[in-house]
Design a protein around this motif. Structure first.
Motif: not given
Length: 986
Positions: A173-177, A204-206
């Motif tokens: 959804a955030s386009g983060l791989p 695990n995303f700060w």
């Protein structure tokens, strides 16, 4: 690859000879039992000596100019200027590349609040140490992971089969791989794939905040049990499998619109709680069983009358005692560290949180541990013993810390005893409804005795009782309304009217003797206020005088004497409560104190019956009174300083003094300049620093008016009148008959006896209210210090922006827009944050110049960008009567400029350009038509197209713009062209 990795690990871990003993011990499955001091020093030495990190001391727990935080709550707080790019390029911090430290942290109040969990479990703390290593544009993921693994497994000797590693699984959804790079690094290090676990954004995303630097993180978890596959327990809130280290890879910036952009410089930010690491390395399941706490627990036991600490959990019997041990041990560490760093228990913000912590600790000491008064302060040397080597201020400030704790404890214990009696008496009343505690009593405990509502809940919980929450919420809301009405000047319903005043005089009721409000003294640096016992002479129910009021009734109480200050002369009324003879545990809170016709009217909501002739004791809120005294004396000095700097034409036009700040209105032709504001503050500062004596004396009005330099305002004064003078005795002023350059005023307010207690004064606002009248708002003491700290930080931010602009002009539109956005963010902070007003004016001036320069750069780059797009469009389409096409841009401004330049190059063309944002589906639209176009107006064209795209548009007949959304830009272009062609061909 494997050999390359082996070489890297050898390089990271250094010589292996010194590791053999630890490594051998780690093979047994139990980590080596290292003292906490050794755990800390091993961490710091590893990064400093083996990997070239700079050892940076812990910052104080009071944030440096960061109003968004009550306390420093993470190791990275002091490095935020580096992450945010606001660090002063001339500062030492700007040179940081590799850094290591152990940071003092407090998590109580605000976003991170562990206060209520402390004591109930064995791992939450209000104060803790955060071990961390940082890379600012130096090393990144591979080196950070290798260092961490080497330290944990080789230097600390933690068995690898006890460790699990999590990494970022990505977020579609955030386009983060997924962070496959980190996963592969751990595999290369040797972590088995079954112990390498993917997790999402939450784990695990700060992120630093709603916007700012952020990135994926990888966490190392420890299994206390071992000898099993515990993968399913990672991030499952299991006390057996705990996170010990978090490695954050700062590689993105979260924009205000929630989009992500890569940072120009990648950084590493890691954090590992010392307390938790020590429990692992000492083989303990509880942080309180480590040597960070055992000396404290032993010291508590020596001073208490209960059994030694047993580590039990629960809220009853022996378990309750162990909870108290944990609370007191944790809280005295927090109190010691905070007070050493200049945060004292107080009435707002971080100070209020610390006050709650202290009161919670005192209560557990006295009621559960049965320890004598003074026990809490006596534990400070034990704290200094465990932490003082790394934080020497604890040794240096130990005596002062103990004095502050003892003073606050003594004040609270009297309130605590009275509160406990009040609860007990309420529960034993005949009309008490079992299980539900009256909200009015709970609210009285909170408002009048300073009990936090959560402490009231806790005291009731121990008796199996709950407060009537619905009624309590109603009382809180009602109190907010009463306070709001009082502040906005709404007339109180119990204020004596003219008929009641006449009746009082007819009945021969004497005027209230309120001389006690001035009869306080300064003894060994502390203000001592007189006790006051009084007789109820009259009661007013809002309509008429009555002989008795019943429980819950609002009334005005007139006494023969009072020590309370009534609202007058711009000073807020005192706060406090009454108690009645023979009924000491019932509190009659004083909501307002007003003066009418010589009678001091105490506005009260009766907590029990009250009748004329009753004897009452008055309890003054001394903290509130002292705060008002500080602000009032500061107001006099400010008045004097304004006249010194601006001349004798300055006249006071109004003032208001409250516990938190002062307001002063005065006549002046225009707003004060930066230099004048600085001179006024300097003049005030000199008087404060000199700790001058404040003199007061009653004089006949005519005599007082003869004093040279006397400051008065346009109001009716009593006769005799009170004269307040700074530095000069009144008798000297009368004898001298000359203006000796001092503050001397007619004033009925309460004042300090010496000016030093003001500590500092900062003007945080100065503006013209109407032509010729200016208003100053100022703060004193700690609030003033915070304003100066924040101003310094913002000044450094502006310096940093100026240096960047001077260094080189933005070379790309994106960087120019980024810079303009930063200027805007800092401008908002400067406009809306309490800082010295002179500094605000300076910074606003500089920021306006920076904004003009950055806006000019953006416009030039946008024009250049638009010209290039026009050239490309002309080469593609040539000159046609109708030009509908798409361009790639996120900027409506660039789109408009492109349309304008294209129309200038082809003046007879109808031009519409669309810009499609693929990630959001948003479509920007801009169009322009020839001046002689009669069949098609720009606004009609844009509105039709944007409505077709589900959006809106507006503009004039010649130029218009708008937005919509579409997944098919080709269809949108076809529709726009077809609409225009039909109009043109008619």
């Amino acid at each position: 690859m494997f050999r390359l990795l082996q070489r890297r690990l050898r390089r990271l871990s250094g010589p292996s000879a010194g590791l053999s003993a630890r490594s051998a011990r780690s093979l047994s499955g139990c980590p080596p039992e290292l003292p906490a001091a050794c755990v800390r020093s091993t961490f710091l030495d590893f990064f400093r000596d083996k990997h070239g990190h700079r050892l940076v001391p812990s910052s104080p727990v009071r944030p440096r100019g960061d109003p968004s935080l009550l306390f420093v709550n993470a190791g990275m707080n002091q490095f935020k200027p580096i992450f945010l790019g606001t660090v002063d390029p001339r500062s030492e911090m700007a040179s940081y590349r590799r850094v290591v430290n152990s940071q003092k942290c407090v998590r109580a109040g605000g976003k991170h609040n562990d206060l209520e969990d402390v004591g109930r479990d064995v791992y939450h703390h209000t104060f803790f140490e955060m071990l961390g290593n940082w890379s600012f544009g130096d090393y990144f993921k591979e080196e950070a992971c290798c260092m961490a693994w080497s330290l944990l497994t080789e230097h600390y000797g933690i068995p690898t089969d006890r460790l699990y590693v999590s990494y970022f699984a990505g977020d579609a959804a955030s386009g983060l791989p997924a962070d496959e790079e980190t996963r592969q690094i751990w595999l290369d290090i040797g972590v088995p794939s079954g112990r390498l676990l993917p997790f999402g954004l939450k784990e695990n995303f700060w992120e630093m905040g709603d916007s700012g630097p952020c990135g994926p993180c990888t966490e190392i978890h420890y299994d206390h049990v071992g000898g099993r596959d515990a993968a399913a327990l990672v991030n499952a809130d299991s006390p057996d499998v705990v996170e010990i280290w978090n490695l954050v890879f700062m590689q993105y910036n979260r924009e205000v619109d929630r989009s992500l952009r890569l940072l120009p410089q990648f950084s590493v930010d890691t954090g590992m709680g010392l307390e938790r690491l020590v429990s692992v390395l000492q083989g303990k399941r509880s942080n309180y069983d480590t040597d960070l706490f055992t000396p404290l627990l032993d010291a508590i036991h020596q001073r208490s009358r209960v059994a030694a600490y047993g580590g039990r959990m629960g809220a009853a019997g022996k378990e309750k005692v162990d909870t108290a041990y944990r609370v007191v041990a944790d809280h005295v560490r927090t109190l010691s560290v905070c007070i050493a760093d200049g945060v004292h228990p107080g009435m707002s913000g971080a100070e209020l949180v610390l006050r709650r912590i202290l009161r919670r600790a005192v209560r557990f000491c006295v009621e559960v541990l049965q320890a004598p008064q003074g026990t809490l302060a006596s534990l400070v040397p034990a704290v200094a013993h465990t932490l003082g080597d790394v934080y020497p201020e604890l040794h240096r400030e130990a005596d002062r810390i103990m004095d502050v704790i003892n003073e606050n404890e003594a004040h609270f214990l009297s309130s605590l005893q009275q509160g406990s009696r009040l609860i007990h008496r309420t529960l034993n009343r005949k009309d008490y409804k079992h299980g539900v505690f009256p909200a009015s009593v709970a609210w009285s405990l909170h408002r009048d005795l300073g009990f936090p509502l959560d402490l009231v809940d806790l005291m009731l919980e121990e008796r199996g009782v709950q407060v009537d929450r619905q009624e309590l919420d109603r009382l809180i809301a009602e109190n907010h309304k009463v306070m709001s009405d009082l502040q906005s000047g709404v007339q109180s319903q119990v204020m004596l009217d003219v008929l009641s005043l006449a009746e009082l005089q007819h009945l021969g009721v004497p005027h209230t003797d309120d001389s006690l409000k001035y009869q306080y003294s300064l003894e060994q640096g502390r203000y001592v206020f007189p006790a006051c016992c009084a007789t109820v002479l009259a009661l007013y129910d809002g309509h008429t005088l009555v002989s008795e009021v019943t429980e819950g009734q609002r009334c005005g109480v007139i006494l023969d004497q009072t020590c309370f200050y009534s609202e007058q002369g711009g000073q807020s009324h005192d706060q406090g409560y009454f108690t009645r003879d023979g009924l000491q545990d019932i509190l009659y809170p004083v909501e307002a104190v007003l003066l009418a016709g010589g009678y001091v009217v105490h506005q009260v909501t009766a907590a029990d019956s009250l009748k004329t002739g009753d004897q009452v004791q008055l309890h003054l809120d001394q903290v509130h009174r002292l705060s008002c005294m500080v602000k009032h004396t500061a107001t006099h000095i400010l008045n004097f300083a304004l006249r010194e700097v601006l001349g004798p034409s300055v006249q006071q036009r109004g003032s208001h003094v409250s516990a938190d700040r002062l307001r002063f209105d005065f006549s002046v032709k225009g707003s004060l300049s930066v230099s004048q504001l600085q001179q006024v503050e300097a003049c005030v500062s000199d008087i404060i620093s000199a700790n001058q004596i404040v003199h007061s004396q009653e004089l006949p009005l005519q005599t007082a008016r003869c004093i040279d330099g006397l400051r008065t305002v346009d109001e009716v004064y009593p006769d005799p009148v009170r004269v307040v003078s700074v530095a000069m005795p009144i008798s000297d002023l009368l004898d001298d008959q000359t203006d000796r350059g001092t503050s001397v005023e007619l004033c009925c307010g309460t004042h300090l006896l010496q000016t030093g207690a003001i500590e500092d004064l900062v003007i945080i606002s100065e503006r013209q209210m109407v032509k010729g009248i200016s208003r100053i708002v100022a703060v004193t003491g700690q609030e003033a210090a915070r304003a100066r700290e924040t101003g310094q930080v913002l000044s450094q931010d502006v310096d940093s922006l100026s240096s960047r602009l001077t260094g080189s002009a933005p070379i790309s539109l994106e960087s120019a827009q980024c810079f303009a956005k930063e200027v805007g963010v800092i401008s908002d902070a400067v406009d809306n944050t309490p800082i010295p007003q002179w500094q605000r004016r300076e910074l606003q001036s500089r920021l306006r110049a920076l904004q003009r320069t950055s806006n000019t750069a953006v416009r030039k780059l946008e024009t250049r960008d638009a010209a290039a797009r026009v050239q490309a469009l002309l080469e593609k389409n040539a000159v046609k009567d109708l030009q509908v096409d798409s361009v790639e841009t996120d900027s409506l401004s660039i789109l408009m400029k492109t349309v304008n330049q294209l129309s200038t190059a082809a003046p007879h063309s109808h031009v519409m350009l669309l810009a499609h944002q693929r990630h959001s589906g948003k479509v920007l639209c801009a169009c322009q038509v020839p001046k002689d176009s009669l069949s098609l107006s720009a606004s009609d064209w844009a509105v039709a197209v944007c409505r077709h795209l589900g959006g809106s548009a507006g503009g004039s007949a010649l130029v218009a713009r708008g937005t919509g959304s579409s997944s098919d830009i080709t269809e949108a272009l076809r529709w726009a062209e077809e609409f225009a062609r039909q109009k043109i061909q008619r």
